[in-house]
Design a protein around this motif. Sequence first.
Motif, short mmCIF file in Angstrom:
data_model
loop_
_atom_site.label_atom_id
_atom_site.label_comp_id
_atom_site.label_asym_id
_atom_site.label_seq_id
_atom_site.Cartn_x
_atom_site.Cartn_y
_atom_site.Cartn_z
N ASN A 16 -4.37 9.80 5.57
CA ASN A 16 -4.40 10.13 4.18
C ASN A 16 -5.04 8.93 3.59
N ALA A 17 -6.01 9.16 3.01
CA ALA A 17 -6.82 8.35 1.85
C ALA A 17 -5.71 7.67 1.11
N PRO A 18 -5.78 6.28 0.65
CA PRO A 18 -4.83 5.88 -0.28
C PRO A 18 -4.65 6.46 -1.87
N SER A 19 -3.82 6.63 -2.43
CA SER A 19 -3.57 7.07 -3.57
C SER A 19 -3.06 6.02 -4.53
N PRO A 20 -3.13 6.21 -5.75
CA PRO A 20 -2.66 5.29 -6.78
C PRO A 20 -1.10 5.25 -6.67
N PRO A 21 -0.54 3.94 -6.52
CA PRO A 21 0.85 3.92 -6.26
C PRO A 21 1.54 4.28 -7.89
N ARG A 22 2.91 4.69 -7.41
CA ARG A 22 3.80 5.04 -8.70
C ARG A 22 4.43 3.76 -9.18
N PRO A 23 4.42 3.93 -10.47
CA PRO A 23 5.44 2.99 -11.25
C PRO A 23 6.51 2.56 -10.49
N LEU A 24 7.00 1.33 -10.56
CA LEU A 24 8.10 1.07 -9.97
C LEU A 24 9.46 1.65 -10.19
N GLU A 25 9.53 2.06 -11.60
CA GLU A 25 10.63 2.86 -12.15
C GLU A 25 11.03 4.05 -11.60
N GLU A 26 9.79 4.62 -11.11
CA GLU A 26 10.08 5.99 -10.47
C GLU A 26 10.40 5.96 -8.85
N GLN A 27 10.46 4.85 -8.45
CA GLN A 27 10.81 4.64 -7.22
C GLN A 27 12.28 4.05 -6.64
N TRP A 28 12.85 3.89 -8.01
CA TRP A 28 14.18 3.31 -7.79
C TRP A 28 15.20 4.20 -6.80
N PRO A 29 15.25 5.35 -6.62
CA PRO A 29 16.04 6.05 -5.71
C PRO A 29 15.74 5.66 -4.59
N ARG A 30 14.45 5.64 -4.16
CA ARG A 30 14.03 5.41 -2.84
C ARG A 30 14.29 3.95 -2.15
N ILE A 31 14.19 3.11 -3.29
CA ILE A 31 14.36 1.56 -3.18
C ILE A 31 15.77 1.23 -2.78
N ARG A 32 16.67 2.02 -3.64
CA ARG A 32 18.27 1.75 -3.29
C ARG A 32 18.43 2.47 -1.91
N ALA A 33 17.99 3.52 -1.49
CA ALA A 33 18.19 4.32 -0.44
C ALA A 33 17.85 3.29 0.82
N THR A 34 16.64 2.91 0.74
CA THR A 34 15.90 1.94 1.94
C THR A 34 16.72 0.86 2.05
N ILE A 35 17.21 -0.05 1.05
CA ILE A 35 17.84 -1.14 1.07
C ILE A 35 19.49 -0.88 1.62
N ALA A 36 19.96 0.15 1.23
CA ALA A 36 21.30 0.91 1.70
C ALA A 36 21.25 0.88 3.05
N ASP A 37 20.06 1.33 3.68
CA ASP A 37 20.22 1.47 5.05
C ASP A 37 19.96 0.51 6.10
#
Length: 271
Positions: free
Chosen positions: A5-26
């Motif tokens: 897939n072609a790159p898309s604009p990254p989402r603002p960090l505040e929209e990624q907090w659930p994913r960030i927390r889950a990734t670190i928790a694992d």
Amino acid sequence: MGAPNAPSPPRPLEEQWPRIRATIADATGILVCLDFDGTLAPIVEDPDAAMPTERNREAVATLVDTPEITTAVISGRALSDVRQRLEGPSIYAGNHGLELARDGDISVHPVAREHAARIERLCAVLEVALAPVPNCRVENKRLTGTVHFRAVPSAAVPTVRRLTHDIVDRFGGDTLELSPGKQILETGPDLTWGKGDAVEVIAADEPSETTVIYVGDDVTDESAFRAVEPDGLGIRVGGDEPSSASARVESPADVADFLSWLGSTGVDLLE
């Protein structure tokens, strides 16, 4: 297999907090890889004047003192240059990963070492050719060379680009390539190696359950974003241009906010 897939604009960090927390928790640990200019240090007209913000300096110091976190700085600057601008991390990569300092040793990509003399001659030619252009600066980083035109009058920028391309084509032959950056042109050995390769080399020494985070602001950071995504986290600093990073922040001040969170709340999420 279909094309990626072609790159898309990254989402603002505040929209990624659930994913960030889950990734670190694992994860059992975190590897934080940081670009320097435009990430820890604001972009300035004179590259020699670039320094990390005090809050970023303090945040990095906290990460360095946290046993569960390994901190690396990966910069387009020469290794000796970036190390003197920010002390503390145990790992540094300079010249986009062509130089790597860790565990008390410094390694240099063998192909880049072979072409150092050619880079030096090329930078000398560029300095003479671009000397009449106001505020144009040629930086010899031993393994790579950079033409800085941030402070060049806009009317003269096409001349800088044309002369630089012509000279690299003439004196670099098939052994050197030219790549763009934020108001710079960089020349180096024509080989498949970049910041993403440096990230992979560094990450290979970490435990398998380590989450890898990369923060950077320029096109030269895209290979690092690709190296860490999607299992890790790439954070682009700046605008919302398409990027292989999944999250973005606006400025080095926002980077300091994220790193401060990572060194306090974020590390507490580790399993």
